[in-house]
Design a protein around this motif. Structure first.
Motif, short mmCIF file in Angstrom:
data_model
loop_
_atom_site.label_atom_id
_atom_site.label_comp_id
_atom_site.label_asym_id
_atom_site.label_seq_id
_atom_site.Cartn_x
_atom_site.Cartn_y
_atom_site.Cartn_z
N PHE A 156 0.06 -15.72 0.40
CA PHE A 156 -0.85 -16.02 1.76
C PHE A 156 -2.05 -15.22 1.81
O PHE A 156 -2.07 -14.30 1.58
CB PHE A 156 0.11 -15.90 2.84
N PRO A 157 -2.96 -15.88 2.69
CA PRO A 157 -4.00 -14.93 2.99
C PRO A 157 -3.37 -13.63 3.78
O PRO A 157 -2.44 -13.60 4.43
CB PRO A 157 -4.80 -15.62 4.25
N SER A 158 -3.99 -12.44 3.39
CA SER A 158 -3.32 -11.19 3.66
C SER A 158 -4.40 -10.13 4.16
O SER A 158 -5.35 -10.17 3.96
CB SER A 158 -2.28 -10.75 2.46
N VAL A 159 -3.77 -8.97 4.63
CA VAL A 159 -4.43 -7.96 5.16
C VAL A 159 -3.84 -6.59 4.53
O VAL A 159 -2.53 -6.36 4.60
CB VAL A 159 -4.51 -7.72 6.71
N ALA A 160 -4.55 -5.80 3.75
CA ALA A 160 -4.17 -4.50 3.41
C ALA A 160 -4.45 -3.59 4.69
O ALA A 160 -5.63 -3.43 5.29
CB ALA A 160 -4.87 -3.71 2.14
N THR A 161 -3.21 -2.94 5.10
CA THR A 161 -3.17 -2.37 6.31
C THR A 161 -3.56 -0.60 6.32
O THR A 161 -3.44 -0.28 5.09
CB THR A 161 -1.76 -2.31 7.12
N GLY A 162 -3.80 0.04 7.39
CA GLY A 162 -4.03 1.12 7.38
C GLY A 162 -2.70 1.94 7.31
O GLY A 162 -2.69 3.23 7.48
N ILE A 163 -1.50 1.32 7.05
CA ILE A 163 -0.29 1.93 6.91
C ILE A 163 -0.17 2.44 5.62
O ILE A 163 0.16 1.71 4.85
CB ILE A 163 0.75 0.79 7.48
N ILE A 164 0.10 3.77 5.68
CA ILE A 164 -0.07 4.49 4.30
C ILE A 164 1.44 5.16 4.34
O ILE A 164 1.97 5.75 5.11
CB ILE A 164 -1.03 5.35 4.11
N ILE B 110 1.15 4.21 -1.11
CA ILE B 110 1.00 2.83 -1.08
C ILE B 110 0.41 2.55 0.36
O ILE B 110 0.57 3.26 1.27
CB ILE B 110 2.24 1.90 -1.40
N ALA B 111 -0.51 1.46 0.31
CA ALA B 111 -0.59 0.79 1.63
C ALA B 111 0.06 -0.62 1.87
O ALA B 111 -0.01 -1.48 0.84
CB ALA B 111 -2.33 0.50 1.78
N ALA B 112 0.37 -0.71 3.13
CA ALA B 112 1.47 -2.04 3.22
C ALA B 112 0.28 -3.06 3.57
O ALA B 112 -0.82 -2.99 3.60
CB ALA B 112 2.03 -1.82 4.60
N ILE B 113 0.85 -4.04 3.06
CA ILE B 113 0.11 -5.39 3.06
C ILE B 113 0.86 -6.43 3.98
O ILE B 113 2.16 -6.67 3.88
CB ILE B 113 -0.06 -6.16 1.57
#
Length: 113
Positions: A71-79, A44-47
């Motif tokens: 909410f507006p969100s970001v899919a992070t590079g944290i895998i 998974i990638a954290a959001i």
């Protein structure tokens, strides 16, 4: 993986990287159906809803509402690789244009061509 597939936005139990606690957070499933057929894990990638800081590998989700996010969100590079049992529920599906950008970011941060 029962009921979940690549591109699904899910609520998962995240254990903090320093192992001091845990919290339920949204994430997007990155691993394929073939991966799920023989494993008890999911990649998974954290959001995050912290949209004021976009780092390398992050993607500001344009279709956040369609993805089931509040909410507006970001899919992070944290895998992370998690056990499937850590998935609490499905929130939605990442819109295809956003998923393509997330996939491109994965190639960049992992140095894949």
């Amino acid at each position: 993986m029962t009921g979940y597939k690549r591109g699904d936005v899910v609520l998962v139990r995240f254990i903090f990287s320093d192992e001091t606690g845990e919290r339920q957070r949204p994430a997007v499933i990155l691993s394929s159906d073939a991966y799920h057929q023989s494993r008890q894990e999911a990649i998974i990638a954290a959001i995050t809803s912290r949209t004021d800081r976009i780092l390398v590998g992050d993607h500001l989700i344009n279709g956040w509402q369609g993805a089931g996010l509040l909410f507006p969100s970001v899919a992070t590079g944290i895998i992370r690789t998690i056990k499937q049992g850590m998935i609490a529920k499905k929130l939605g599906i990442m819109p295809l244009p956003d998923m393509k950008r997330i996939e491109g970011n994965l190639r960049d941060i992992l140095g894949l061509e």
